[in-house]
Design an enzyme around this catalytic site. Structure first.
Site, PDB file in Angstrom:
ATOM      1  N   GLU A 143       0.806  -1.223   0.000  1.00 23.16           N
ATOM      2  CA  GLU A 143       0.000   0.000   0.000  1.00 23.16           C
ATOM      3  C   GLU A 143       0.839   1.274   0.000  1.00 23.16           C
ATOM      4  OE1 GLU A 143      -2.775  -0.379   3.254  1.00 23.16           O
ATOM      5  OE2 GLU A 143      -3.867  -2.004   2.297  1.00 23.16           O
ATOM      6  N   GLU A 300      -5.919  -8.708  -0.668  1.00 24.04           N
ATOM      7  CA  GLU A 300      -6.537  -8.624   0.658  1.00 24.04           C
ATOM      8  C   GLU A 300      -8.046  -8.503   0.496  1.00 24.04           C
ATOM      9  OE1 GLU A 300      -4.610  -5.869   3.339  1.00 24.04           O
ATOM     10  OE2 GLU A 300      -2.603  -6.408   2.616  1.00 24.04           O
TER      11      GLU A 300
END
Lengths: 670, 670, 670
Positions: A143, A300
């Site tokens: 991220e 995810e």
């Protein structure tokens, strides 16, 4: 091959437990596990000393049960031995404060010493696992994001500007620094647009946003080069954060990657609202698919409540599976639940996995396991299939950054406006790609460019070419106001697009959120359409060659055009000067569909998605009931329900609340 | 001896005025005056040069009129000569900013140079006044608090951790630093959890909260040792801030003190609301009494509006006296009004005393004077009496700190939840002690442990022992989730208390404040009890041995248990998984009372307190009408009204608005 | 001569365009253009190297078309070559953060190096243009303001205090530093009241506010001395920010200037509300006229939307002209639109000029041009005329600063309260001057001193003299509470004004905004006046010699006086202890008018202003319709309408929405 699995941190648990974990994973039908993300301190406990034995054992244990492994490089969370006593390695926030140790993503992406440490750990991992048969993919870092305003970055920014502009004269001209005497006479005078500097020069601020985005692209490249050189057979990805994340140009970030990955949590502590909007997830997914115009992985997939300091609402029974199928419907070729077992320690104690803190399989594990069995049956049918949209939404990071600098209005948001336009298509089950302004548009019939604020000649040409060839373009307010360096255009907006749209913007009124106006649809093709409410920003349009499609009903521009349509070449350009919602965009989308002659997909009740992937010429239809009620859906054609085996020939199917149907067309369409 | 007086700063006024002040004090019936707090610069105008002559004269003048003196050490407000040019002596705030000079409580509690200066002034004061016959007590500093994040504190924290954990391996394990690669390989890598570090590791953050609490305890000890050594006959106290202050473990802070003192202001500028909640003050007072399980002093009883930059609402006529009697009712053995005369200068210009800025006795002075006359009559009867509660509320600072780190929900507050549970007892005039988790519970019949989040084996054993011996325990949501180092337990919550409660928590839903659920009481003992509304946090319970007392009515856990009761040994453990208010807690409290067979005190209208102190076997009953209406109260038994002299034998007494009755039982009960 | 023109930044546009700009300006009737403000980097591209050639050419081009030039010194926006690498030249904000480069007004006003650079550029400009026939005035810097808390300023503050107090004893006494041990034993211990210091000593904070105000006065003087010495024939001004700006004592700032100038924007991005309040602009204008009690210039008259990051609402058609006439009505002798052409670059891209970004004359240009033609006809009649108010509102910057330090209540604002009192006069078309506390009041019949918190003996004497001689004084709550050093007075408030008012304030209650009280007018002269609602602050008054005019209806002070009136000498002092709005102040204003026998001007519908300037004995009447409806106005007397040429003799005139009439009296009044 369709991948289905979980993110696993074996290093956080006693090794004695690993076997049981592996057994439960296998029982759930997992064929992939992501490992090693955030494990820097475990893999390199001190500078240059590596310990991969534990990871070897974990991989082996999973591989024995037939699972493949995706490895994450651990650079999102540097160990104390690297960072302690080295403040210069830490980011400086927008407010001017230097970050300190204690969370993750602390690092300055431009610091050479951080780069050196990164190279060492990535090279060591690559060397160790390049040829491991169970290791099938890499994820770089985690991220990426967060701008830095430290001296290292400022110096790098100055060097980047020197490359970009060559001369200070060019830079001063491009930014219009003569305003307020900001004329730079030395490269090293140029600051970062930190909050301490107040409202910045828009040109400088836009370039800084681009520079910071590029800094992460460059930092990713540093890892990518090592991995591509050493591990040519293993695809490399990075896990992105969907549509809403707005600090990095994701088109740039994915360009050199082999694969796009998504982390997405419909329920999390930063949005406690109980309503989960399927159009929101759908846009995140379509954006990921659009970035490279190819299918993607979900690294995810939500496995439980998402919480750090706060708990999110618990995912309702059925939601985890429903969301996972939504990912697949929109183009996921892998679904990896985050995380396997809920961490007992650290900031993410309440970011729940499939197993609870106490290692007990939860109702969430049961849901994943049910789906695992289904995927075992479905996977081969799904794998290789893809969406083929005729509609594109154009996502301009330059415009998005420009609106971060000058939002225009407290209630205007580029992101929210984009979502509203997306919703009008999503509600009608019209599949969309999210594409870059420079994208090849030839495969599309409708292109929507929400608030396309920054327009270059190349972008304008791309759109002109599209419309001239017969496409329908929808542009909205504030289009074409800015040039590449964030100067206001010296033509009437929409500037370089004014001729294409046959319209000029005389002014843009801005009124408080509690005020609104109404637009009346006056185009004959829209006869009978109820008025739509608009607010916040109100452009007053002056058509040059366009026809008026809708007019304002009130204020000093009552009767003046709010929406226009221009015939251009073989196509049409619709310009929407008023900011609205579904009642404004819905009729316009339907008009655009009529203009193109596109087929209209079946539409069910609100909250029920019908999404298509194509396996060659065969259609796979995903019907997703996001509501809490049973819903009936009628679909023309003959299908087999892959989950129940039932044959469907025209009769409506009924889905229980939060239930899913995956249908495969019995006979391929022409 | 009951003490009644005021806080006085003679150094702030012309000495010519002192005599008149003394006269007015004596006329108001004062027998104690607090002096010298904040007078560092006056007592030590430069380093090592002392001037106590003015203080000697002030004490002498008061002593002549029969008043005793309490002295405050002045360390809460260091003089400029100590602090100027010494930034390292100042606290660093949580946001990373260093405090600068200009208010009070600027100091870092761990700096050795501040310690040295403290020792010098305290030793000089102790030497001067140890043997002064009028000086009867000491107060150390003023309102300890405010965490510091400076390098001195970080180094002290590292040393403290080394003591606590001995090895880094133990620390890394206890905190679970393997999460996100926080594994420390050197003690000096360990940071403070400042805001610049983002959401911290919960173990580190909890230990830092404990360390900072201990830092003030240690700083107090530094003064205490000097005073105890030199002034053995004078008790030493510190003035605390009631229940709501949550940065220091007050149980630790008072352990070595001789006496607990309270500063409490029902009306102040930080809470402009007009409604003064008597249950709020009552909890503050019961907490102070509970800290050492002995009576306490009120060092600062409100004497007027409380304002710095803002004015508070003016105390309504009668309120000051009413609140002072409330203090006494709940265990005060001294009431000292803050302050004597309103300061003309400084930050507290609008924190009013009994005299106005112009020295005129205000209506507030008249109220104090009226009370002074009453106390002269009552004091001997009150002195030595004390409360004897059968109910304890367990206050866990570890849990409180843990919720500061991870609040779970924007609308959940440990403090507010505790207050709601307290209110259910207070409304029923059931006297309560507020006690520590390790407290000896043998004298109680009911123990309530609100949100007892952090549970150690010793705490669990204490509660098990209490219930096994016949007590009724009420536990509420999030109990037993965390262990001593803020790891999530590896058992189902309530973890170490699960067997005692006969219940396991399957999950804890969290919903926005605007959503709610309803619980239905299904235990036969609660038949007919109306449904209660619950919100914010919703635990889904799985009883193992417990019986279900109440269930949810809605959402996916409709019909699932929300409250359970477990028979354990001779007692009962009630577990409340839903977060509610009076309609939930009231029925449970009444049930607990029924289970224990405790007598039920008389209850009057809302806003009327009936509070008991016992003088040996004789009961003293305080009836306090906090409402703006006259109220009638019927009390079984025969009493004498100490304020009016009236005899009461069963008939209802009527209290005017904001009026008080102090009744003494005519014949001692068995 | 009446000046009419625009602010122009020729350096920001290609020189080829200048001729067309000049032509359009001339066509719009402009006779003045402001230049050079913010052009430091262009005039002095490196230290000591000057380039005025471009400016010479721009002036020449304008002069050729008959326009005069006002020059601005460019010191509000220093060039990068001066600031880069010199953090000590930048301001430190109240929160302790040092400002960085990127906007304007970054500089510390006390830094000697900034002073030196200032002298160099100002001297060079003065030398170049002192004798230029087209250059008729100077403006120094732009919109002075923003306090600095840097070490340079702290040292200058200490030196300033040494001058002011001579001894530390005097200072310690004046501030009451004995409170909390703040006694300073060395001048260099004295801090600035930055936010890091918490709530400061009020005396220190008030002196710091004065010191920072004086710092700008001194910095202005530095430039003024150069200009006055070199350019004696050219008046010098500074552009101020109206009534609401509250960081500088504008009376001090204008004292040495030749001329007051105003920048004022009824619509701007910091106030998105759609309602433009004419009383708000009127107060700004009356304040500017009051500062030196002479007419003023508007250096920045709104020319379009005002936006940086946000867009303001667009000025509605007619508003720009209406507002410009309002400026003239209230005393402007020059109206200069800001700006000529909307900037394509820089922070102010959306602060619109008369021309759009694309250089096209907008509807706004058309409005200015229409007005230009009118001014050409009207100018001679207007020039030299002035207002002659009989009412003064007293603006006390000391009180205003004191309320910044201690606002008393979140909903109390000195500025807002002043505006409410002003509104009561404005609604009745009663002309007012805004004057300083020390102003000569002999020409006024009514003086209103809103919340005159800080009162010195000289101010008290000024007011006593005014009332004794027959004036009517209106004082409101919190008057006379503070002395010159921000100590609370040692008399009952209103302290030094108590005898004049015949009243003492017993206490000042403060209640939440949602609570209110009602006052009943009981003075016979106010019989029949409806009750008024009051809130926030409630003083309880004790009349000594005053009569009660109104009483509270509720709370513990029901029946107690809220307003009193005292006969003193030949006049009256009205004291208003309750904080209200129009229903409280309106009746009191009318009473004051009756008491003085002042004539009552005609009053039209709400939103219609009738404003007078006098040309010798002849009246000029401006009738301004700020509403969106046509409005009829009847005026006694005989007039000529200067815009239409129509003669008016008693009949009502009707104004279209946002229309203006300028009437000249046909025969002078006695």
């Amino acid at each position: 091959m369709f991948y289905f699995g979980a993110d696993y941190y074996p290093e956080q648990w006693p090794e004695a437990r690993w076997t049981e974990d592996g057994r439960l994973m296998a029982e759930a039908g997992f064929n992939i596990v992501r490992l090693a993300e955030f494990a820097w301190a475990t893999m390199e406990p001190e500078a240059g000393r590596f310990d991969f034995a534990w990871l070897d054992r974990a991989i082996a244990l999973l591989a024995e049960r037939g699972m493949k492994v995706m490895l994450g490089t651990p650079t999102a969370s540097p160990p104390p031995w690297l960072m302690a006593g080295r403040p210069e390695l830490f980011r400086v926030r927008h407010d001017g404060e230097r970050v300190t140790f204690g969370n993750r993503r602390e690092y300055c992406p431009n610091h050479p010493d951080y780069h050196a440490a990164t190279r060492r750990i990535v090279a060591a991992m690559a060397a160790r696992y390049a040829d491991h048969p169970a290791v099938i993919a890499w994820q770089i870092d985690n991220e990426f994001g967060d701008r830095c305003y430290c001296p290292t970055c400022i110096a790098a920014f100055q060097a980047w500007l020197r490359q970009r502009y060559d001369s200070l004269d060019a830079l001063n001209h491009a930014w219009g620094t003569i305003f307020w005497s900001h004329t730079y006479s030395d490269w090293d005078q140029i600051p970062a647009p930190a909050a301490t500097g107040g409202s910045p020069n828009p040109g400088l601020a836009l370039d800084y946003a681009r520079f910071m985005s590029n800094s992460y692209v460059a930092y990713q490249r540093l890892q990518l080069e090592i991995l591509h050189a050493r591990c040519p057979r293993q695809p490399v990805t990075h896990n992105l954060m969907g549509f809403n994340y707005d600090q990095i140009n994701y088109f740039d970030l994915v360009r050199e990657l082999d694969l796009v990955s998504l982390n997405y949590y419909p329920r999390n502590q930063w949005d406690l609202s109980t309503v989960v909007d399927p159009a929101h997830s759908a846009l995140a997914l379509d954006t990921m698919r659009g970035l490279k115009r190819q299918n993607f992985w979900v690294t995810e997939q939500q496995a439980g409540q998402g919480g750090w300091e706060m708990l999110s609402a618990a995912p309702r029974p059925g939601e985890l599976r429903l969301w996972a199928y939504q990912s697949i419907a929109h183009g996921a070729d892998a679904v990896i639940f985050f995380r396997w077992r809920t961490a007992r320690a650290g900031t993410e104690q309440y970011w729940f996995g499939l197993l609870d803190h106490d290692a007990r399989p939860s109702r969430r594990y049961a849901e994943a396991k049910r789906m695992g069995a289904e995927i075992a049956a479905l996977g081969a049918t799904i794998a290789g299939s893809s969406a083929q949209p005729s509609v594109a939404l154009m996502l301009s990071y330059d415009s998005r950054f420009a609106f971060q600098i000058q939002p225009h209005h407290p209630q205007f948001s580029y992101t929210g406006h984009f979502q509203e336009l997306y919703r009008a298509f999503h509600r009608r089950n019209l599949a969309t790609d999210v594409v870059a302004p420079a994208a090849d548009l030839t495969s599309y019939r409708i292109v929507v460019a929400p608030a396309l604020h920054v327009v270059t000649p190349a972008i304008a040409e791309n759109l002109v070419r599209f419309v001239a060839a017969g496409g329908v373009l929808i542009l909205t307010q504030r289009a074409g106001v800015k040039d590449e360096t964030n100067l206001v255009t010296d033509r009437r907006p929409p500037g370089l697009l004014a001729e294409l749209c046959g319209v000029e913007v005389e002014e843009c009124d801005a009124l408080p959120a509690e005020v609104s106006n109404t637009v009346e649809f006056i185009a004959p093709e829209l006869a009978g359409t109820p008025d739509a409410e608009v607010g916040v920003l109100y452009e007053v349009l002056h058509p040059t060659t366009a026809a008026v499609a809708a007019t304002y009903r009130r204020d000093y521009y009552a009767g003046r055009p709010a929406v226009t349509i221009n015939r251009y070449g073989e196509g049409h350009a619709i310009y929407v000067g008023a900011l609205g919602r579904g009642d404004l965009y819905g009729p316009l989308v339907e008009w655009a569909v009529r203009l193109t002659g596109l087929p209209r997909p079946p539409v069910a009740a609100a909250g029920v998605e019908i999404v298509e992937r194509r396996q060659g010429a065969r259609r796979l239809i995903f019907v997703l009931n996001h509501t809490e009620q049973a819903q009936s859906v009628g679909l023309p054609g003959r299908f087999t329900d892959l989950l129940t085996g039932a044959a469907i020939a025209g009769e409506a199917i009924t889905l229980a609340p939060r239930e899913v149907a995956v249908l495969v067309e019995s006979a391929p369409q022409a």
